[in-house]
Write a protein that holds these residues in place. Structure first.
Motif, mmCIF file in Angstrom:
data_model
loop_
_atom_site.group_PDB
_atom_site.id
_atom_site.type_symbol
_atom_site.label_atom_id
_atom_site.label_comp_id
_atom_site.label_asym_id
_atom_site.label_seq_id
_atom_site.Cartn_x
_atom_site.Cartn_y
_atom_site.Cartn_z
ATOM 1 N N LYS A 43 0.800 -1.223 0.000
ATOM 2 C CA LYS A 43 0.000 0.000 0.000
ATOM 3 C C LYS A 43 0.837 1.279 0.000
ATOM 4 C CE LYS A 43 -3.976 -2.116 2.290
ATOM 5 N NZ LYS A 43 -4.942 -2.049 3.399
ATOM 6 N N GLY A 44 2.108 1.177 0.356
ATOM 7 C CA GLY A 44 2.926 2.383 0.424
ATOM 8 C C GLY A 44 3.999 2.497 -0.618
ATOM 9 N N ALA A 45 4.243 1.437 -1.366
ATOM 10 C CA ALA A 45 5.323 1.476 -2.352
ATOM 11 C C ALA A 45 5.038 2.468 -3.466
ATOM 12 C CB ALA A 45 5.545 0.077 -2.937
ATOM 13 N N GLY A 46 3.762 2.628 -3.811
ATOM 14 C CA GLY A 46 3.425 3.556 -4.891
ATOM 15 C C GLY A 46 3.867 4.974 -4.600
ATOM 16 N N ALA A 47 3.708 5.431 -3.370
ATOM 17 C CA ALA A 47 4.121 6.789 -3.014
ATOM 18 C C ALA A 47 5.632 6.939 -3.065
ATOM 19 C CB ALA A 47 3.613 7.138 -1.618
ATOM 20 N N LEU A 48 6.356 5.922 -2.641
ATOM 21 C CA LEU A 48 7.817 6.015 -2.611
ATOM 22 C C LEU A 48 8.429 5.983 -4.006
ATOM 23 C CD1 LEU A 48 7.219 5.341 0.403
ATOM 24 C CD2 LEU A 48 9.350 4.061 0.416
ATOM 25 N N LEU A 49 7.724 5.404 -4.954
ATOM 26 C CA LEU A 49 8.237 5.345 -6.323
ATOM 27 C C LEU A 49 8.111 6.682 -7.042
ATOM 28 C CD1 LEU A 49 6.908 1.832 -7.426
ATOM 29 C CD2 LEU A 49 9.221 2.452 -6.698
ATOM 30 N N ASN A 50 7.348 7.580 -6.493
ATOM 31 C CA ASN A 50 7.210 8.911 -7.078
ATOM 32 C C ASN A 50 8.391 9.773 -6.642
ATOM 33 O OD1 ASN A 50 6.448 11.384 -8.053
ATOM 34 N ND2 ASN A 50 4.473 11.450 -7.007
ATOM 35 N N PRO A 51 9.164 10.348 -7.582
ATOM 36 C CA PRO A 51 10.333 11.160 -7.185
ATOM 37 C C PRO A 51 9.985 12.344 -6.293
ATOM 38 C CG PRO A 51 10.406 10.623 -9.529
ATOM 39 C CD PRO A 51 9.062 10.198 -9.034
ATOM 40 N N GLU A 52 8.766 12.886 -6.433
ATOM 41 C CA GLU A 52 8.377 14.023 -5.602
ATOM 42 C C GLU A 52 8.291 13.654 -4.123
ATOM 43 O OE1 GLU A 52 4.753 15.656 -6.984
ATOM 44 O OE2 GLU A 52 5.588 16.427 -8.870
ATOM 45 N N TRP A 53 8.130 12.389 -3.833
ATOM 46 C CA TRP A 53 8.027 11.965 -2.436
ATOM 47 C C TRP A 53 9.284 12.319 -1.654
ATOM 48 C CZ3 TRP A 53 4.254 10.374 0.645
ATOM 49 C CH2 TRP A 53 4.571 9.729 1.835
ATOM 50 N N TRP A 54 10.433 12.278 -2.302
ATOM 51 C CA TRP A 54 11.710 12.495 -1.637
ATOM 52 C C TRP A 54 12.196 13.933 -1.753
ATOM 53 C CZ3 TRP A 54 12.788 8.280 1.105
ATOM 54 C CH2 TRP A 54 12.293 7.057 0.658
ATOM 55 N N THR A 55 11.490 14.773 -2.503
ATOM 56 C CA THR A 55 11.971 16.143 -2.742
ATOM 57 C C THR A 55 10.971 17.214 -2.330
ATOM 58 O OG1 THR A 55 11.144 16.045 -5.023
ATOM 59 C CG2 THR A 55 13.441 15.399 -4.653
ATOM 60 N N ASN A 56 9.694 16.888 -2.173
ATOM 61 C CA ASN A 56 8.662 17.881 -1.867
ATOM 62 C C ASN A 56 8.123 17.691 -0.459
ATOM 63 O OD1 ASN A 56 9.074 18.631 -4.474
ATOM 64 N ND2 ASN A 56 7.012 18.167 -5.199
ATOM 65 N N SER A 57 7.520 18.753 0.062
ATOM 66 C CA SER A 57 6.837 18.689 1.354
ATOM 67 C C SER A 57 5.333 18.636 1.117
ATOM 68 C CB SER A 57 7.211 19.906 2.211
ATOM 69 O OG SER A 57 6.668 21.089 1.646
ATOM 70 N N GLN A 58 4.572 18.729 2.211
ATOM 71 C CA GLN A 58 3.115 18.732 2.116
ATOM 72 C C GLN A 58 2.536 20.149 2.161
ATOM 73 O OE1 GLN A 58 0.885 15.967 1.911
ATOM 74 N NE2 GLN A 58 2.788 14.965 1.308
ATOM 75 N N ARG A 59 3.381 21.135 2.022
ATOM 76 C CA ARG A 59 2.910 22.518 2.103
ATOM 77 C C ARG A 59 1.965 22.820 0.924
ATOM 78 N NH1 ARG A 59 6.753 27.856 3.004
ATOM 79 N NH2 ARG A 59 5.034 29.325 3.396
ATOM 80 N N GLY A 60 0.779 23.306 1.258
ATOM 81 C CA GLY A 60 -0.222 23.606 0.245
ATOM 82 C C GLY A 60 -1.012 22.402 -0.228
ATOM 83 N N ILE A 61 -0.745 21.240 0.340
ATOM 84 C CA ILE A 61 -1.442 20.014 -0.057
ATOM 85 C C ILE A 61 -2.612 19.785 0.889
ATOM 86 C CG2 ILE A 61 -1.230 17.528 -0.411
ATOM 87 C CD1 ILE A 61 0.334 19.155 -2.415
ATOM 88 N N THR A 62 -3.798 19.662 0.356
ATOM 89 C CA THR A 62 -4.977 19.356 1.166
ATOM 90 C C THR A 62 -5.189 17.848 1.200
ATOM 91 O OG1 THR A 62 -6.475 19.543 -0.727
ATOM 92 C CG2 THR A 62 -6.004 21.552 0.522
ATOM 93 N N ALA A 63 -6.181 17.431 1.971
ATOM 94 C CA ALA A 63 -6.445 16.001 2.120
ATOM 95 C C ALA A 63 -6.803 15.348 0.789
ATOM 96 C CB ALA A 63 -7.567 15.782 3.137
ATOM 97 N N ARG A 64 -7.496 16.097 -0.082
ATOM 98 C CA ARG A 64 -7.941 15.516 -1.338
ATOM 99 C C ARG A 64 -6.980 15.759 -2.491
ATOM 100 N NH1 ARG A 64 -13.117 13.801 -0.919
ATOM 101 N NH2 ARG A 64 -14.273 14.507 0.929
ATOM 102 N N THR A 65 -5.905 16.503 -2.235
ATOM 103 C CA THR A 65 -4.941 16.780 -3.293
ATOM 104 C C THR A 65 -4.028 15.584 -3.491
ATOM 105 O OG1 THR A 65 -4.977 19.120 -2.703
ATOM 106 C CG2 THR A 65 -3.166 18.360 -4.093
ATOM 107 N N VAL A 66 -3.869 15.184 -4.721
ATOM 108 C CA VAL A 66 -2.974 14.076 -5.049
ATOM 109 C C VAL A 66 -1.553 14.615 -5.163
ATOM 110 C CG1 VAL A 66 -2.421 12.275 -6.726
ATOM 111 C CG2 VAL A 66 -4.820 12.862 -6.253
#
Length: 302
Positions: free
Chosen positions: A56-79
């Motif tokens: 369930k968590g591997a998909g998020a880690l495969l995204n390069p943004e996971w390691w370079t971006n924060s959650q600033r400006g991200i809402t609960a429904r924002t992908v």
């Protein structure tokens, strides 16, 4: 011509000792079955948890943004969004905790092994045992009472580190104490015979001999405190932005990121908290593996 005769030797009657002990063999089989059953009972939930988190968590880690971006400006429904802020916060808090806890833990262990005698040593050892069993939320509440209520300071990441120090010190003390006890006394006596003072013997002979084992205990202690959540919730509420200053503002961490996203029922938040859980497992597993590898080079075990 002489004839050679051979006496026929009859076999000796079987001794009771030579007879197989049926009851002992049955007990041995039952003990073996019990051990393997207990092992499987312990492994099944572990494998189940790892499979669930990875799937369930591997998909998020495969995204390069996971390691370079924060959650600033991200809402609960924002992908989207990443865990960079939480990873950095976790590492900063772990580093500050280690800087404070490791010297205290190592020096305490040196006192207990090399100098400790009498009532004071027994009292110190007793207090270390008490700290070992203190729940993380109790340590957090104690620091909150001291840091916020008594001194009037704000809730910041450094206060979280102080609570984590209370949880890490007993791990470092006990692991260091055991490694120092494994150093042969002959090494100490040889150093004393050469006229080397005790403090220098400890610094130049005892600690270098047990160094890799001490490092292993430190890494295992870090692996424990990095997953604590109660001190983070009480002393350092979560943040979605990157904060490098532990003395000002809120600092994110992986446990609080998991806790903050778990209440959301949308798929985007669902993916993020499983990704944060897998990231935390990877960090803790890396520390444990590093500790195991360092222990192989332990001079005491050679």
């Amino acid at each position: 011509m002489s004839t050679l005769t051979q006496d026929t030797v009859s076999p000796a009657p079987a001794s009771p000792i030579d007879k197989p002990n049926t009851m002992r063999a049955v007990k041995d089989k039952l003990a073996t079955v019990a051990v393997y059953t207990a092992f499987l009972i312990a492994v099944i939930p572990l494998v189940w948890i790892l499979y669930t988190v990875i799937s369930k968590g591997a998909g998020a880690l495969l995204n390069p943004e996971w390691w370079t971006n924060s959650q600033r400006g991200i809402t609960a429904r924002t992908v989207g969004g990443g865990a960079y802020h939480a990873i950095i916060g976790t590492l900063i808090q772990a580093a500050i905790t280690a800087v404070i806890a490791v010297p205290i833990g190592v020096f305490t262990a040196i006192y207990l092994v090399e100098y400790g005698r009498g009532k004071l040593a027994r009292a110190v050892s007793f207090m270390v045992d008490i700290l070992t069993g203190v729940p993380s939320i109790v340590a957090a509440l104690f620091i909150y009472t001291l840091w916020v209520t008594t001194f009037g300071f704000e809730r910041v990441a450094f206060a979280v580190c102080l609570a984590l120090v209370l949880l890490m010190i007993p791990v470092v003390v006990r692991s260091t104490e055991e490694m120092l006890k494994l150093v042969p006394n002959e090494l100490r006596e040889a150093s004393y015979a050469l006229g080397v003072p005790k403090w220098k013997t400890i610094m130049k002979v005892v600690l270098p001999t047990a160094f890799s084992g001490i490092v292993t205990g430190v890494l295992l202690g870090l692996a424990r405190v990095m997953g604590e959540t109660a001190p983070l919730l009480i002393l350092g509420p979560p943040s979605k932005a990157i904060n490098m200053n532990p003395f000002e503002g809120f600092m994110a961490a992986l446990p609080t990121m998991i806790n903050g996203e778990r209440d959301q029922v949308v798929q985007a938040a669902y993916d993020r908290y499983w990704g944060a859980a897998l990231t935390l497992i990877i960090l803790v597993m890396a520390l444990n593996i590093a500790g195991r590898l360092i222990s192989r080079f332990n001079k005491v075990s050679r």
